[in-house]
Write a protein that holds these residues in place. Sequence first.
Motif, mmCIF file in Angstrom:
data_model
loop_
_atom_site.group_PDB
_atom_site.id
_atom_site.type_symbol
_atom_site.label_atom_id
_atom_site.label_comp_id
_atom_site.label_asym_id
_atom_site.label_seq_id
_atom_site.Cartn_x
_atom_site.Cartn_y
_atom_site.Cartn_z
ATOM 1 N N GLY A 118 47.475 -4.599 -34.721
ATOM 2 C CA GLY A 118 48.151 -4.031 -35.478
ATOM 3 C C GLY A 118 48.517 -4.902 -36.574
ATOM 4 N N PRO A 119 48.099 -5.147 -37.718
ATOM 5 C CA PRO A 119 48.240 -6.358 -38.633
ATOM 6 C C PRO A 119 49.175 -5.734 -39.611
ATOM 7 N N GLY A 120 50.472 -5.596 -39.121
ATOM 8 C CA GLY A 120 51.286 -5.058 -40.254
ATOM 9 C C GLY A 120 52.345 -6.051 -40.500
ATOM 10 N N SER A 124 38.836 -1.722 -34.545
ATOM 11 C CA SER A 124 39.418 -0.708 -33.501
ATOM 12 C C SER A 124 39.913 -1.566 -32.635
ATOM 13 N N TYR A 125 41.030 -1.180 -31.791
ATOM 14 C CA TYR A 125 41.682 -2.013 -30.732
ATOM 15 C C TYR A 125 40.808 -2.112 -29.689
ATOM 16 N N LYS A 126 40.016 -1.115 -29.238
ATOM 17 C CA LYS A 126 39.142 -1.176 -28.240
ATOM 18 C C LYS A 126 38.024 -2.421 -28.420
ATOM 19 N N GLN A 162 50.701 2.935 -24.943
ATOM 20 C CA GLN A 162 49.398 3.076 -25.240
ATOM 21 C C GLN A 162 48.874 2.052 -25.304
ATOM 22 N N HIS A 163 49.008 1.264 -26.269
ATOM 23 C CA HIS A 163 48.454 -0.116 -26.943
ATOM 24 C C HIS A 163 48.504 -1.299 -25.683
ATOM 25 N N ALA A 164 49.706 -1.286 -25.232
ATOM 26 C CA ALA A 164 49.970 -2.598 -24.106
ATOM 27 C C ALA A 164 49.113 -2.137 -23.082
HETATM 28 N N1 LIG Z 1 60.578 -9.229 -33.755
HETATM 29 C C1 LIG Z 1 60.972 -9.080 -35.079
HETATM 30 O O1 LIG Z 1 61.636 -9.727 -35.768
HETATM 31 C C2 LIG Z 1 60.330 -7.701 -35.544
HETATM 32 C C3 LIG Z 1 59.919 -6.801 -34.657
HETATM 33 N N2 LIG Z 1 59.429 -5.769 -35.259
HETATM 34 C C4 LIG Z 1 58.686 -4.633 -34.220
HETATM 35 O O2 LIG Z 1 57.345 -4.908 -34.674
HETATM 36 C C5 LIG Z 1 56.648 -3.387 -34.405
HETATM 37 C C6 LIG Z 1 55.779 -3.283 -35.733
HETATM 38 O O3 LIG Z 1 56.697 -3.390 -36.800
HETATM 39 P P1 LIG Z 1 56.196 -3.663 -38.173
HETATM 40 O O4 LIG Z 1 55.585 -4.820 -38.353
HETATM 41 O O5 LIG Z 1 57.327 -3.717 -39.306
HETATM 42 O O6 LIG Z 1 55.481 -2.323 -38.711
HETATM 43 P P2 LIG Z 1 54.394 -2.149 -39.875
HETATM 44 O O7 LIG Z 1 54.448 -0.792 -40.226
HETATM 45 O O8 LIG Z 1 54.459 -2.847 -40.788
HETATM 46 O O9 LIG Z 1 53.077 -2.512 -39.106
HETATM 47 C C7 LIG Z 1 52.682 -1.883 -37.832
HETATM 48 C C8 LIG Z 1 51.200 -1.750 -37.687
HETATM 49 O O10 LIG Z 1 50.837 -1.105 -36.731
HETATM 50 C C9 LIG Z 1 49.433 -0.283 -36.703
HETATM 51 N N3 LIG Z 1 49.470 1.035 -36.547
HETATM 52 C C10 LIG Z 1 48.960 1.438 -35.590
HETATM 53 N N4 LIG Z 1 49.297 2.909 -35.594
HETATM 54 C C11 LIG Z 1 50.031 3.133 -36.307
HETATM 55 C C12 LIG Z 1 50.949 4.231 -36.658
HETATM 56 N N5 LIG Z 1 50.764 5.566 -36.189
HETATM 57 N N6 LIG Z 1 51.649 4.390 -37.724
HETATM 58 C C13 LIG Z 1 51.951 3.032 -38.239
HETATM 59 N N7 LIG Z 1 51.346 1.855 -37.874
HETATM 60 C C14 LIG Z 1 50.412 1.930 -37.190
HETATM 61 C C15 LIG Z 1 49.149 -0.628 -38.194
HETATM 62 O O11 LIG Z 1 48.288 -1.379 -38.588
HETATM 63 P P3 LIG Z 1 46.761 -0.729 -38.182
HETATM 64 O O12 LIG Z 1 46.588 0.571 -38.413
HETATM 65 O O13 LIG Z 1 45.865 -1.246 -39.430
HETATM 66 O O14 LIG Z 1 45.970 -1.130 -37.024
HETATM 67 C C16 LIG Z 1 50.542 -1.135 -38.989
HETATM 68 O O15 LIG Z 1 50.107 -2.252 -39.940
HETATM 69 C C17 LIG Z 1 57.731 -2.570 -34.214
HETATM 70 O O16 LIG Z 1 57.837 -2.216 -32.836
HETATM 71 C C18 LIG Z 1 59.107 -3.438 -34.528
HETATM 72 O O17 LIG Z 1 60.133 -3.075 -33.705
HETATM 73 C C19 LIG Z 1 59.166 -5.574 -36.579
HETATM 74 C C20 LIG Z 1 59.738 -6.394 -37.586
HETATM 75 C C21 LIG Z 1 60.433 -7.747 -37.067
#
Ligand SMILES: NC(=O)C1=CN([C@@H]2O[C@H](COP(=O)(O)OP(=O)(O)OC[C@H]3O[C@@H](n4cnc5c(N)ncnc54)[C@H](OP(=O)(O)O)[C@@H]3O)[C@@H](O)[C@H]2O)C=CC1
Length: 392
Positions: free
Chosen positions: A12-14, A69-71, A93-95
Amino acid sequence: MSKFQVKWGILGPGGIAQTFARDLWVDPCTRGVNDIEHVVVAAASSSSASRAADFLKEVRAPEAKAYGSYKELVADPNVDIIYVATPHSHHYQHAMLCLEAGKNVLCEKAFTTNAKQTELLIKKAKEKNLFLMEAVWTRYFPLSIYAREIVTSGRIGPVQRTFADLSFPDLPENFDDSHRMVNPDLAGGALLDLGIYALTWVFQTLYTTQKDPQPPTVVSSLRKYEKLGSDQLTSMLLTFPRKDLGDAHGIATTSLRISSDPDSKGTAGPSIRIQGETGELQIFGPAFRPTNTRLILNNGTVETKNWFIPGAPESTGWKNGFGGNWQAPGEGQGMFYEADECAYALRDGRKEGRFESLSESLVIMQIMDEVRRQGGMTYPEKIESIEFPLDL
Ligand SMILES: NC(=O)C1=CN([C@@H]2O[C@H](COP(=O)(O)OP(=O)(O)OC[C@H]3O[C@@H](n4cnc5c(N)ncnc54)[C@H](OP(=O)(O)O)[C@@H]3O)[C@@H](O)[C@H]2O)C=CC1
Ligand SMILES: O=C1OC[C@@H](O)[C@H](O)[C@H]1O
Protein backbone atom coordinates in the motif's frame (compact mmCIF):
# COMPACT_ATOMS: atom_id res chain seq x y z
CA MET A 1 30.69 -6.29 13.32
CA SER A 2 28.27 -7.81 10.80
CA LYS A 3 24.85 -6.22 10.91
CA PHE A 4 21.52 -8.01 10.94
CA GLN A 5 19.71 -6.97 7.78
CA VAL A 6 15.92 -6.81 7.51
CA LYS A 7 14.35 -6.89 4.08
CA TRP A 8 11.11 -4.94 4.02
CA GLY A 9 8.15 -5.21 1.66
CA ILE A 10 5.67 -2.32 1.59
CA LEU A 11 2.00 -3.10 1.01
CA GLY A 12 0.00 0.00 0.00
CA PRO A 13 2.24 2.85 -1.26
CA GLY A 14 0.30 5.76 0.24
CA GLY A 15 1.14 8.68 2.51
CA ILE A 16 2.35 6.90 5.61
CA ALA A 17 4.19 4.23 3.63
CA GLN A 18 6.25 7.01 2.16
CA THR A 19 7.05 8.48 5.58
CA PHE A 20 7.94 5.05 6.94
CA ALA A 21 10.19 4.12 4.01
CA ARG A 22 12.00 7.48 4.18
CA ASP A 23 12.71 6.74 7.82
CA LEU A 24 14.09 3.29 6.95
CA TRP A 25 16.61 5.07 4.79
CA VAL A 26 18.03 7.02 7.74
CA ASP A 27 21.31 5.46 8.94
CA PRO A 28 20.52 3.63 12.24
CA CYS A 29 23.90 4.80 13.62
CA THR A 30 22.42 8.33 13.88
CA ARG A 31 20.29 6.95 16.73
CA GLY A 32 23.01 4.81 18.25
CA VAL A 33 21.86 1.58 16.61
CA ASN A 34 24.93 -0.13 15.18
CA ASP A 35 23.94 -3.77 14.75
CA ILE A 36 21.00 -3.74 12.34
CA GLU A 37 20.14 -2.34 8.94
CA HIS A 38 16.90 -1.90 7.04
CA VAL A 39 16.43 -2.27 3.33
CA VAL A 40 13.25 -1.88 1.27
CA VAL A 41 13.33 -4.74 -1.23
CA ALA A 42 9.80 -4.57 -2.65
CA ALA A 43 6.57 -2.60 -2.72
CA ALA A 44 3.12 -3.38 -4.07
CA SER A 45 0.24 -1.25 -5.22
CA SER A 46 -3.22 -2.72 -5.69
CA SER A 47 -3.63 -0.67 -8.86
CA SER A 48 -0.41 -0.89 -10.88
CA ALA A 49 3.24 -1.87 -10.79
CA SER A 50 4.14 1.57 -12.11
CA ARG A 51 2.61 3.20 -9.03
CA ALA A 52 4.74 0.93 -6.85
CA ALA A 53 7.80 1.78 -8.98
CA ASP A 54 7.15 5.53 -8.61
CA PHE A 55 6.89 5.05 -4.86
CA LEU A 56 10.18 3.15 -4.76
CA LYS A 57 11.93 5.95 -6.62
CA GLU A 58 10.53 8.49 -4.16
CA VAL A 59 11.87 6.55 -1.19
CA ARG A 60 15.30 6.02 -2.72
CA ALA A 61 14.87 2.29 -3.36
CA PRO A 62 14.72 2.27 -7.17
CA GLU A 63 16.31 -1.19 -7.39
CA ALA A 64 13.58 -2.83 -5.31
CA LYS A 65 10.86 -4.97 -6.93
CA ALA A 66 7.65 -3.17 -7.89
CA TYR A 67 4.48 -5.25 -7.91
CA GLY A 68 1.02 -4.45 -9.25
CA SER A 69 -0.76 -6.71 -6.77
CA TYR A 70 -0.45 -7.54 -3.09
CA LYS A 71 -0.54 -11.29 -3.88
CA GLU A 72 2.72 -11.01 -5.80
CA LEU A 73 4.37 -9.17 -2.92
CA VAL A 74 3.47 -11.78 -0.31
CA ALA A 75 4.87 -14.50 -2.57
CA ASP A 76 8.28 -12.82 -2.88
CA PRO A 77 10.80 -15.09 -1.06
CA ASN A 78 13.22 -12.18 -0.66
CA VAL A 79 10.89 -10.30 1.71
CA ASP A 80 11.35 -10.86 5.48
CA ILE A 81 8.56 -8.66 6.80
CA ILE A 82 5.68 -6.69 5.31
CA TYR A 83 4.55 -3.26 6.43
CA VAL A 84 0.76 -3.09 5.88
CA ALA A 85 -0.08 0.55 5.17
CA THR A 86 -3.56 0.47 3.72
CA PRO A 87 -6.62 2.10 5.42
CA HIS A 88 -7.65 0.36 8.66
CA SER A 89 -10.79 -1.03 7.02
CA HIS A 90 -8.49 -3.27 4.99
CA HIS A 91 -5.89 -4.29 7.60
CA TYR A 92 -7.58 -7.57 8.47
CA GLN A 93 -7.69 -8.76 4.86
CA HIS A 94 -4.20 -7.55 4.00
CA ALA A 95 -2.46 -8.70 7.18
CA MET A 96 -4.17 -12.09 6.90
CA LEU A 97 -2.99 -12.35 3.28
CA CYS A 98 0.60 -11.83 4.49
CA LEU A 99 0.33 -14.25 7.40
CA GLU A 100 -1.27 -16.95 5.25
CA ALA A 101 1.69 -16.59 2.88
CA GLY A 102 4.12 -17.04 5.76
CA LYS A 103 5.23 -13.42 6.12
CA ASN A 104 5.98 -11.51 9.31
CA VAL A 105 3.84 -8.40 9.62
CA LEU A 106 4.01 -4.86 10.96
CA CYS A 107 0.44 -3.59 10.54
CA GLU A 108 -0.51 0.09 10.76
CA LYS A 109 -2.87 1.30 13.47
CA ALA A 110 -5.73 0.89 14.14
CA PHE A 111 -4.89 -2.82 14.02
CA THR A 112 -8.22 -3.79 12.47
CA THR A 113 -11.80 -2.55 12.24
CA ASN A 114 -12.88 -4.52 15.32
CA ALA A 115 -11.51 -6.73 18.07
CA LYS A 116 -12.67 -10.02 16.58
CA GLN A 117 -10.53 -9.38 13.51
CA THR A 118 -7.50 -8.61 15.71
CA GLU A 119 -8.08 -11.82 17.66
CA LEU A 120 -8.05 -13.85 14.46
CA LEU A 121 -4.85 -12.22 13.19
CA ILE A 122 -3.16 -13.05 16.49
CA LYS A 123 -4.40 -16.63 16.27
CA LYS A 124 -3.08 -16.97 12.72
CA ALA A 125 0.33 -15.49 13.61
CA LYS A 126 0.66 -17.94 16.52
CA GLU A 127 -0.43 -20.87 14.37
CA LYS A 128 2.18 -19.97 11.75
CA ASN A 129 4.84 -18.95 14.29
CA LEU A 130 5.21 -15.51 12.71
CA PHE A 131 6.00 -12.07 14.09
CA LEU A 132 3.03 -9.70 14.24
CA MET A 133 2.93 -6.17 15.64
CA GLU A 134 0.52 -3.25 15.54
CA ALA A 135 2.45 -0.21 14.30
CA VAL A 136 1.84 2.03 17.29
CA TRP A 137 5.18 3.70 16.62
CA THR A 138 4.88 6.14 19.54
CA ARG A 139 5.45 3.30 22.01
CA TYR A 140 9.00 2.80 20.71
CA PHE A 141 10.17 6.41 21.09
CA PRO A 142 12.91 7.04 23.69
CA LEU A 143 10.46 9.59 25.13
CA SER A 144 7.88 6.83 25.72
CA ILE A 145 10.48 4.55 27.27
CA TYR A 146 11.38 7.41 29.64
CA ALA A 147 7.71 8.05 30.48
CA ARG A 148 7.14 4.41 31.34
CA GLU A 149 10.31 4.42 33.47
CA ILE A 150 9.07 7.45 35.35
CA VAL A 151 5.91 5.52 36.16
CA THR A 152 7.59 2.26 37.14
CA SER A 153 10.36 3.97 39.12
CA GLY A 154 7.77 5.41 41.47
CA ARG A 155 9.17 8.95 41.07
CA ILE A 156 5.68 10.42 40.78
CA GLY A 157 4.18 7.90 43.18
CA PRO A 158 1.30 5.63 42.20
CA VAL A 159 -0.36 7.09 39.12
CA GLN A 160 -3.96 7.99 39.86
CA ARG A 161 -5.00 9.59 36.62
CA THR A 162 -3.82 10.17 33.07
CA PHE A 163 -5.30 12.74 30.69
CA ALA A 164 -4.48 12.39 26.99
CA ASP A 165 -5.83 14.19 23.97
CA LEU A 166 -5.24 14.10 20.24
CA SER A 167 -7.42 16.46 18.24
CA PHE A 168 -7.06 18.30 14.94
CA PRO A 169 -9.46 20.93 13.56
CA ASP A 170 -9.85 19.29 10.16
CA LEU A 171 -13.62 19.28 9.76
CA PRO A 172 -15.48 20.31 7.77
CA GLU A 173 -13.14 21.67 5.12
CA ASN A 174 -10.02 19.49 5.08
CA PHE A 175 -11.53 16.12 4.22
CA ASP A 176 -13.93 15.37 1.41
CA ASP A 177 -16.45 12.64 2.08
CA SER A 178 -14.34 9.92 0.49
CA HIS A 179 -11.24 10.62 2.59
CA ARG A 180 -10.12 7.71 4.79
CA MET A 181 -10.21 9.97 7.86
CA VAL A 182 -14.00 10.28 7.68
CA ASN A 183 -15.29 7.74 5.17
CA PRO A 184 -17.12 4.90 7.00
CA ASP A 185 -16.25 2.50 4.14
CA LEU A 186 -12.60 2.97 5.16
CA ALA A 187 -13.35 2.78 8.93
CA GLY A 188 -12.99 6.57 9.15
CA GLY A 189 -13.56 8.72 12.23
CA ALA A 190 -11.54 10.27 15.03
CA LEU A 191 -11.62 7.25 17.36
CA LEU A 192 -9.81 4.65 15.27
CA ASP A 193 -7.43 7.11 13.68
CA LEU A 194 -6.48 9.58 16.43
CA GLY A 195 -8.24 8.37 19.58
CA ILE A 196 -6.00 5.34 19.56
CA TYR A 197 -3.05 7.58 20.45
CA ALA A 198 -4.87 9.12 23.41
CA LEU A 199 -5.66 5.55 24.48
CA THR A 200 -2.02 4.59 23.94
CA TRP A 201 -0.94 7.10 26.60
CA VAL A 202 -3.64 6.04 29.00
CA PHE A 203 -2.67 2.39 28.53
CA GLN A 204 1.11 2.95 28.64
CA THR A 205 0.78 4.58 32.02
CA LEU A 206 -2.07 2.64 33.62
CA TYR A 207 -1.84 -0.82 32.05
CA THR A 208 1.51 -1.65 30.36
CA THR A 209 3.41 -0.43 33.41
CA GLN A 210 1.33 -2.30 36.01
CA LYS A 211 2.43 -5.60 37.61
CA ASP A 212 -0.79 -7.49 37.01
CA PRO A 213 -2.77 -5.32 34.57
CA GLN A 214 -6.50 -5.87 34.39
CA PRO A 215 -8.65 -4.71 31.45
CA PRO A 216 -10.39 -1.41 32.20
CA THR A 217 -14.04 -0.52 31.88
CA VAL A 218 -15.10 2.48 29.81
CA VAL A 219 -17.90 5.01 29.69
CA SER A 220 -17.86 7.29 26.73
CA SER A 221 -19.63 9.86 24.67
CA LEU A 222 -19.37 10.07 20.92
CA ARG A 223 -20.68 12.71 18.54
CA LYS A 224 -21.01 11.73 14.93
CA TYR A 225 -20.14 13.74 11.85
CA GLU A 226 -23.70 14.37 10.74
CA LYS A 227 -23.00 13.95 7.04
CA LEU A 228 -21.36 10.54 7.22
CA GLY A 229 -21.97 8.94 10.62
CA SER A 230 -18.31 8.47 11.55
CA ASP A 231 -17.23 10.11 14.83
CA GLN A 232 -15.87 13.65 15.08
CA LEU A 233 -15.79 14.19 18.87
CA THR A 234 -15.21 11.26 21.25
CA SER A 235 -14.41 11.28 24.96
CA MET A 236 -13.65 8.22 27.06
CA LEU A 237 -13.36 7.68 30.79
CA LEU A 238 -11.57 4.44 31.58
CA THR A 239 -11.37 2.84 35.01
CA PHE A 240 -8.41 0.54 35.60
CA PRO A 241 -8.93 -1.82 38.52
CA ARG A 242 -5.81 -2.30 40.69
CA LYS A 243 -5.63 -4.75 43.55
CA ASP A 244 -3.49 -2.88 46.06
CA LEU A 245 -3.61 0.68 44.82
CA GLY A 246 -7.30 1.20 44.12
CA ASP A 247 -8.79 2.18 40.77
CA ALA A 248 -6.96 4.57 38.44
CA HIS A 249 -8.66 6.77 35.87
CA GLY A 250 -7.72 7.45 32.28
CA ILE A 251 -9.35 10.23 30.30
CA ALA A 252 -8.78 9.90 26.57
CA THR A 253 -10.24 12.45 24.18
CA THR A 254 -10.14 12.99 20.45
CA SER A 255 -11.72 15.21 17.85
CA LEU A 256 -11.56 16.19 14.22
CA ARG A 257 -13.13 19.57 14.89
CA ILE A 258 -11.05 21.22 17.60
CA SER A 259 -7.32 21.31 18.24
CA SER A 260 -5.04 20.02 20.99
CA ASP A 261 -2.73 22.87 19.97
CA PRO A 262 -4.79 25.77 18.57
CA ASP A 263 -1.94 28.20 17.84
CA SER A 264 0.49 25.41 16.81
CA LYS A 265 2.96 26.84 19.31
CA GLY A 266 2.17 24.72 22.33
CA THR A 267 0.55 27.61 24.22
CA ALA A 268 -2.32 25.29 25.22
CA GLY A 269 0.08 23.23 27.35
CA PRO A 270 0.71 19.50 27.54
CA SER A 271 -1.37 17.11 25.48
CA ILE A 272 -0.78 14.41 28.09
CA ARG A 273 -0.66 14.64 31.90
CA ILE A 274 0.30 11.60 33.95
CA GLN A 275 -0.61 12.35 37.54
CA GLY A 276 0.80 10.50 40.51
CA GLU A 277 0.58 11.09 44.25
CA THR A 278 4.00 12.77 44.43
CA GLY A 279 4.16 14.55 41.09
CA GLU A 280 3.21 14.53 37.45
CA LEU A 281 4.80 14.01 34.07
CA GLN A 282 3.64 16.30 31.28
CA ILE A 283 4.12 15.46 27.63
CA PHE A 284 4.15 18.15 24.94
CA GLY A 285 3.49 17.89 21.23
CA PRO A 286 1.02 15.74 19.29
CA ALA A 287 0.29 12.53 21.18
CA PHE A 288 1.56 10.43 18.26
CA ARG A 289 4.93 12.22 18.08
CA PRO A 290 5.61 14.22 21.22
CA THR A 291 9.00 15.88 21.59
CA ASN A 292 9.16 17.46 25.07
CA THR A 293 8.54 16.40 28.65
CA ARG A 294 8.26 18.22 31.97
CA LEU A 295 8.45 16.36 35.26
CA ILE A 296 7.01 18.29 38.20
CA LEU A 297 7.37 16.84 41.67
CA ASN A 298 5.39 17.93 44.72
CA ASN A 299 8.70 18.87 46.40
CA GLY A 300 9.28 21.62 43.81
CA THR A 301 11.67 19.74 41.49
CA VAL A 302 11.05 20.49 37.80
CA GLU A 303 12.91 18.64 35.03
CA THR A 304 12.34 19.49 31.39
CA LYS A 305 13.69 17.49 28.48
CA ASN A 306 13.70 17.79 24.71
CA TRP A 307 13.61 14.54 22.75
CA PHE A 308 15.16 15.34 19.40
CA ILE A 309 14.38 12.71 16.77
CA PRO A 310 17.53 12.31 14.67
CA GLY A 311 17.23 11.99 10.92
CA ALA A 312 19.40 12.16 7.86
CA PRO A 313 21.89 15.00 8.45
CA GLU A 314 21.01 16.55 5.09
CA SER A 315 17.26 16.51 5.83
CA THR A 316 15.86 20.00 5.41
CA GLY A 317 12.61 19.24 7.21
CA TRP A 318 9.21 18.70 5.68
CA LYS A 319 5.50 18.93 6.30
CA ASN A 320 2.99 16.66 4.64
CA GLY A 321 -0.25 18.52 4.61
CA PHE A 322 -2.66 17.50 7.33
CA GLY A 323 -2.52 16.16 10.82
CA GLY A 324 0.68 17.70 12.11
CA ASN A 325 3.19 15.50 10.28
CA TRP A 326 6.26 17.68 10.22
CA GLN A 327 9.97 17.41 10.76
CA ALA A 328 12.42 20.15 11.60
CA PRO A 329 15.68 20.25 9.62
CA GLY A 330 17.89 17.27 10.51
CA GLU A 331 14.99 15.39 12.11
CA GLY A 332 13.50 12.06 11.18
CA GLN A 333 9.85 11.15 11.73
CA GLY A 334 10.71 8.52 14.33
CA MET A 335 9.03 5.55 12.68
CA PHE A 336 12.45 3.88 12.56
CA TYR A 337 12.21 3.14 16.28
CA GLU A 338 9.37 0.67 15.70
CA ALA A 339 11.20 -0.69 12.64
CA ASP A 340 14.25 -1.33 14.84
CA GLU A 341 12.01 -3.19 17.26
CA CYS A 342 10.82 -5.44 14.41
CA ALA A 343 14.43 -6.04 13.35
CA TYR A 344 15.51 -7.08 16.84
CA ALA A 345 12.46 -9.32 17.18
CA LEU A 346 13.25 -11.08 13.90
CA ARG A 347 16.90 -11.41 14.86
CA ASP A 348 16.10 -12.77 18.32
CA GLY A 349 13.10 -14.91 17.34
CA ARG A 350 10.51 -12.90 19.27
CA LYS A 351 6.98 -13.00 17.88
CA GLU A 352 5.65 -9.71 19.24
CA GLY A 353 6.81 -6.22 20.15
CA ARG A 354 8.18 -5.58 23.64
CA PHE A 355 6.28 -2.40 24.40
CA GLU A 356 2.79 -3.42 23.34
CA SER A 357 1.94 -7.07 23.55
CA LEU A 358 -0.59 -8.52 21.16
CA SER A 359 -2.90 -9.13 24.09
CA GLU A 360 -2.76 -5.42 24.97
CA SER A 361 -3.52 -4.44 21.36
CA LEU A 362 -6.54 -6.72 21.64
CA VAL A 363 -7.76 -5.11 24.88
CA ILE A 364 -7.50 -1.67 23.24
CA MET A 365 -9.49 -2.86 20.22
CA GLN A 366 -12.12 -4.23 22.65
CA ILE A 367 -12.34 -0.82 24.32
CA MET A 368 -12.79 0.88 20.94
CA ASP A 369 -15.51 -1.66 20.04
CA GLU A 370 -17.28 -0.79 23.30
CA VAL A 371 -16.98 2.97 22.69
CA ARG A 372 -18.52 2.50 19.25
CA ARG A 373 -21.27 0.36 20.77
CA GLN A 374 -22.07 3.00 23.38
CA GLY A 375 -22.06 5.71 20.71
CA GLY A 376 -24.07 3.68 18.19
CA MET A 377 -21.39 3.91 15.54
CA THR A 378 -21.25 0.98 13.16
CA TYR A 379 -19.28 0.39 10.00
CA PRO A 380 -20.48 -1.37 6.84
CA GLU A 381 -20.79 -5.12 7.34
CA LYS A 382 -18.16 -5.98 4.75
CA ILE A 383 -15.38 -4.20 6.65
CA GLU A 384 -16.53 -5.63 10.01
CA SER A 385 -16.54 -9.13 8.50
CA ILE A 386 -14.16 -11.86 9.62
CA GLU A 387 -14.57 -13.75 6.36
CA PHE A 388 -11.27 -14.21 4.52
CA PRO A 389 -10.51 -13.73 1.69
CA LEU A 390 -13.01 -11.05 0.87
CA ASP A 391 -12.77 -8.58 -1.97
CA LEU A 392 -13.52 -5.25 -0.28
N1 LIG B 1 1.64 5.91 12.10
C1 LIG B 1 1.25 7.06 11.61
O1 LIG B 1 1.76 8.13 11.94
C2 LIG B 1 0.19 7.10 10.59
C3 LIG B 1 -0.54 5.97 10.34
N2 LIG B 1 -1.49 5.98 9.38
C4 LIG B 1 -2.23 4.75 9.16
O2 LIG B 1 -1.81 4.21 7.91
C5 LIG B 1 -2.89 3.69 7.17
C6 LIG B 1 -2.89 4.34 5.79
O3 LIG B 1 -3.04 5.74 5.90
P1 LIG B 1 -2.49 6.75 4.77
O4 LIG B 1 -1.15 6.36 4.33
O5 LIG B 1 -2.71 8.11 5.26
O6 LIG B 1 -3.52 6.44 3.61
P2 LIG B 1 -3.38 6.71 2.06
O7 LIG B 1 -4.76 6.86 1.55
O8 LIG B 1 -2.39 7.79 1.80
O9 LIG B 1 -2.74 5.38 1.49
C7 LIG B 1 -3.36 4.14 1.62
C8 LIG B 1 -2.89 3.23 0.51
O10 LIG B 1 -3.59 2.00 0.64
C9 LIG B 1 -3.87 1.46 -0.64
N3 LIG B 1 -5.27 1.03 -0.67
C10 LIG B 1 -5.67 -0.24 -0.85
N4 LIG B 1 -7.00 -0.32 -0.85
C11 LIG B 1 -7.47 0.93 -0.69
C12 LIG B 1 -8.77 1.49 -0.64
N5 LIG B 1 -9.87 0.75 -0.77
N6 LIG B 1 -8.88 2.80 -0.48
C13 LIG B 1 -7.78 3.57 -0.33
N7 LIG B 1 -6.51 3.09 -0.38
C14 LIG B 1 -6.36 1.78 -0.56
C15 LIG B 1 -3.58 2.54 -1.66
O11 LIG B 1 -2.47 2.11 -2.44
P3 LIG B 1 -2.63 1.10 -3.68
O12 LIG B 1 -4.08 0.93 -3.96
O13 LIG B 1 -1.85 1.75 -4.76
O14 LIG B 1 -2.02 -0.15 -3.22
C16 LIG B 1 -3.21 3.77 -0.87
O15 LIG B 1 -2.12 4.46 -1.40
C17 LIG B 1 -4.13 3.95 8.03
O16 LIG B 1 -4.48 2.77 8.69
C18 LIG B 1 -3.71 4.99 9.02
O17 LIG B 1 -4.36 4.87 10.27
C19 LIG B 1 -1.71 7.09 8.62
C20 LIG B 1 -1.03 8.25 8.83
C21 LIG B 1 -0.05 8.36 9.89
O1 LIG C 1 -1.55 7.90 12.78
C1 LIG C 1 -1.70 9.08 12.52
O2 LIG C 1 -0.83 9.96 13.06
C2 LIG C 1 -0.62 11.18 12.45
C3 LIG C 1 -1.90 11.79 11.99
O3 LIG C 1 -1.62 12.93 11.27
C4 LIG C 1 -2.65 10.83 11.11
O4 LIG C 1 -3.91 11.35 10.78
C5 LIG C 1 -2.87 9.54 11.81
O5 LIG C 1 -3.39 8.60 10.92
